[in-house]
Scaffold this active site. Structure first.
Site, PDB file in Angstrom:
ATOM      1  N   PRO A   2       0.838  -1.207   0.000  1.00 30.11           N
ATOM      2  CA  PRO A   2       0.000   0.000   0.000  1.00 30.11           C
ATOM      3  C   PRO A   2       0.869   1.252   0.000  1.00 30.11           C
ATOM      4  O   PRO A   2       1.928   1.267   0.600  1.00 30.11           O
ATOM      5  CB  PRO A   2      -0.773  -0.096   1.326  1.00 30.11           C
ATOM      6  CG  PRO A   2      -0.579  -1.488   1.816  1.00 30.11           C
ATOM      7  CD  PRO A   2       0.700  -1.992   1.217  1.00 30.11           C
ATOM      8  N   GLU A   3       0.408   2.278  -0.689  1.00 30.16           N
ATOM      9  CA  GLU A   3       1.172   3.520  -0.771  1.00 30.16           C
ATOM     10  C   GLU A   3       0.801   4.446   0.390  1.00 30.16           C
ATOM     11  O   GLU A   3      -0.086   4.148   1.180  1.00 30.16           O
ATOM     12  CB  GLU A   3       0.869   4.214  -2.104  1.00 30.16           C
ATOM     13  CG  GLU A   3       1.244   3.386  -3.307  1.00 30.16           C
ATOM     14  CD  GLU A   3       2.752   3.211  -3.463  1.00 30.16           C
ATOM     15  OE1 GLU A   3       3.482   4.182  -3.212  1.00 30.16           O
ATOM     16  OE2 GLU A   3       3.186   2.109  -3.813  1.00 30.16           O
ATOM     17  N   LYS A  50       5.810   4.559   3.927  1.00 29.74           N
ATOM     18  CA  LYS A  50       4.920   3.406   3.816  1.00 29.74           C
ATOM     19  C   LYS A  50       4.905   2.582   5.088  1.00 29.74           C
ATOM     20  O   LYS A  50       4.580   1.393   5.054  1.00 29.74           O
ATOM     21  CB  LYS A  50       5.368   2.543   2.646  1.00 29.74           C
ATOM     22  CG  LYS A  50       5.252   3.258   1.311  1.00 29.74           C
ATOM     23  CD  LYS A  50       5.865   2.422   0.224  1.00 29.74           C
ATOM     24  CE  LYS A  50       5.767   3.145  -1.117  1.00 29.74           C
ATOM     25  NZ  LYS A  50       6.426   2.381  -2.174  1.00 29.74           N
ATOM     26  N   ASN A 224      23.321   5.484  26.166  1.00 29.27           N
ATOM     27  CA  ASN A 224      24.430   5.460  27.119  1.00 29.27           C
ATOM     28  C   ASN A 224      24.313   4.343  28.156  1.00 29.27           C
ATOM     29  O   ASN A 224      25.310   3.760  28.564  1.00 29.27           O
ATOM     30  CB  ASN A 224      24.534   6.826  27.799  1.00 29.27           C
ATOM     31  CG  ASN A 224      25.905   7.056  28.395  1.00 29.27           C
ATOM     32  OD1 ASN A 224      26.911   6.635  27.821  1.00 29.27           O
ATOM     33  ND2 ASN A 224      25.947   7.687  29.553  1.00 29.27           N
ATOM     34  N   ARG A 303      29.796  11.439  26.888  1.00 25.29           N
ATOM     35  CA  ARG A 303      28.820  10.919  27.855  1.00 25.29           C
ATOM     36  C   ARG A 303      29.532  10.309  29.041  1.00 25.29           C
ATOM     37  O   ARG A 303      30.621   9.749  28.918  1.00 25.29           O
ATOM     38  CB  ARG A 303      27.950   9.832  27.198  1.00 25.29           C
ATOM     39  CG  ARG A 303      27.193  10.261  25.958  1.00 25.29           C
ATOM     40  CD  ARG A 303      26.261  11.422  26.200  1.00 25.29           C
ATOM     41  NE  ARG A 303      25.261  11.123  27.199  1.00 25.29           N
ATOM     42  CZ  ARG A 303      24.079  10.572  26.941  1.00 25.29           C
ATOM     43  NH1 ARG A 303      23.774  10.248  25.701  1.00 25.29           N
ATOM     44  NH2 ARG A 303      23.219  10.334  27.899  1.00 25.29           N
TER      45      ARG A 303
END
Ligand SMILES: [Zn+2]
Length: 327
Positions: A2-3, A50, A224, A303
């Site tokens: 399906p589009e 989609k 992290n 981090r």
């Protein structure tokens, strides 16, 4: 397949159910464990291209708001993030990962990689086949006999019954859990299409392994916390150059990444928290003192990183220097 417009229609069919709790499940899919969806609340519905994405969260009793909602209210109050139901075009990470808050880390607004989700997500990603479809409150009926002459109704892959008494039926589609509505499934550690070879190539470079693990091009959904935990589980020093590790060590690290993320997702869907081994700990489970340092590439995202120098010894490179020297 399906589009886009069909997908928009599918999303319209799902939207009345956003906010409702799943009370019963059915369907023939074996791609996911359908029972995991029981008692979850449908939190959001998004379409990108989609692809349809439905977000689910655990419902924690009736005594008060869920942790997710609490976080949302907090974020809404501080203006840090738009409310969850805002709809299109939002990155999913902020509203979906309450446990992964890192209160001890200084906040650097805007320094996060967009879409760098912390931890596994709880989005169900649907790919529709050629005759894929969704129905709301009705089942598809056979409109002609099949090759054997039977008038057999199509078998739904997934049926979700909601507290309102309504239901959604999904036909001819594949589905898998993912961390973010736009993640490339090949780089998503929670996807069945996760490309291990590409991930191994990315790890097997002179870069410190803790930098590569946070590279969302190869490990979308890996944040992290997962980084710290899997390096501890695999007994790898965070600054080890990937190229110095045996392929079997890197394979093992990937196994930990996939298993840890799946376990975390499973716990999250059931409203349970995961216990961490090293993240934000002062001692490792064996009682050794843990080192905490902010690590990251120069000019890139840095981090807080926790590791145990005894369980995760530094690997020496050929010239005898501890691996590696920070940039
Ligand atoms: Zn230790």
């Amino acid at each position: 397949m399906p589009e886009g417009p069909s997908l928009r229609k599918f999303q319209l069919l799902t939207s009345p159910f956003v906010g409702q709790v799943v009370v019963k499940v059915g369907g023939s899919t074996r791609k996911i464990s359908v029972n995991d969806l029981n008692a979850l609340r449908l939190q959001d519905s998004q379409v990108h291209g989609k692809n349809l994405y439905l977000a689910f969260v655990a419902v924690r009793g009736s005594l008060g708001p869920t942790a997710e909602e609490t976080v949302l209210q907090g974020e809404a109050a501080s203006g840090a993030s738009p409310p969850a139901q805002g709809g299109q075009g939002q990155v999913c990470a902020p509203q979906m990962h309450p446990q992964e808050e890192e209160p001890q880390e200084p906040q650097h607004p805007g320094s996060e990689v967009p879409g760098a989700a912390e931890g596994p997500g709880n989005w169900l990603h649907f790919h529709f086949g050629l005759f894929g479809s969704i129905r709301a409150n009705e089942f598809s009926r056979a409109n002609k006999a099949n090759k054997r002459g039977d008038w057999k109704d199509p078998a739904p892959r997934l049926v979700l019954y909601f507290e309102s008494g309504g239901f959604l039926v999904f036909y001819n589609c594949r589905m898998h859990w993912c961390s973010s509505p736009r993640a490339d499934p090949a780089s998503d550690i929670l996807s069945a299409e996760f490309h291990r070879g590409r991930a191994l190539d990315a790890l097997h470079t002179p870069s410190p392994i803790c930098y590569t693990l946070l590279d969302q091009r190869y490990f979308s959904g890996l944040g992290n916390i997962i980084k710290n935990e899997i390096l501890y589980l695999a007994k790898i020093h965070p600054l080890t150059q990937g190229a110095l590790l045996a392929l079997s060590d890197l394979e093992r690290l990937l196994d930990f990444a996939v298993r840890f993320s799946s376990d975390w997702l499973h716990n999250k869907l059931h409203g349970r928290k995961l216990r961490f081994q090293i993240y934000q700990k002062e001692q490792c489970p064996l009682g050794h003192a843990v080192i905490k340092e902010t690590l990251g590439p120069s000019g890139g995202l840095k981090r807080l990183t926790w590791w145990c120098p005894q369980c995760q010894p530094a690997v020496l490179s050929g010239d005898g220097d501890p691996s590696p020297v920070t940039e």
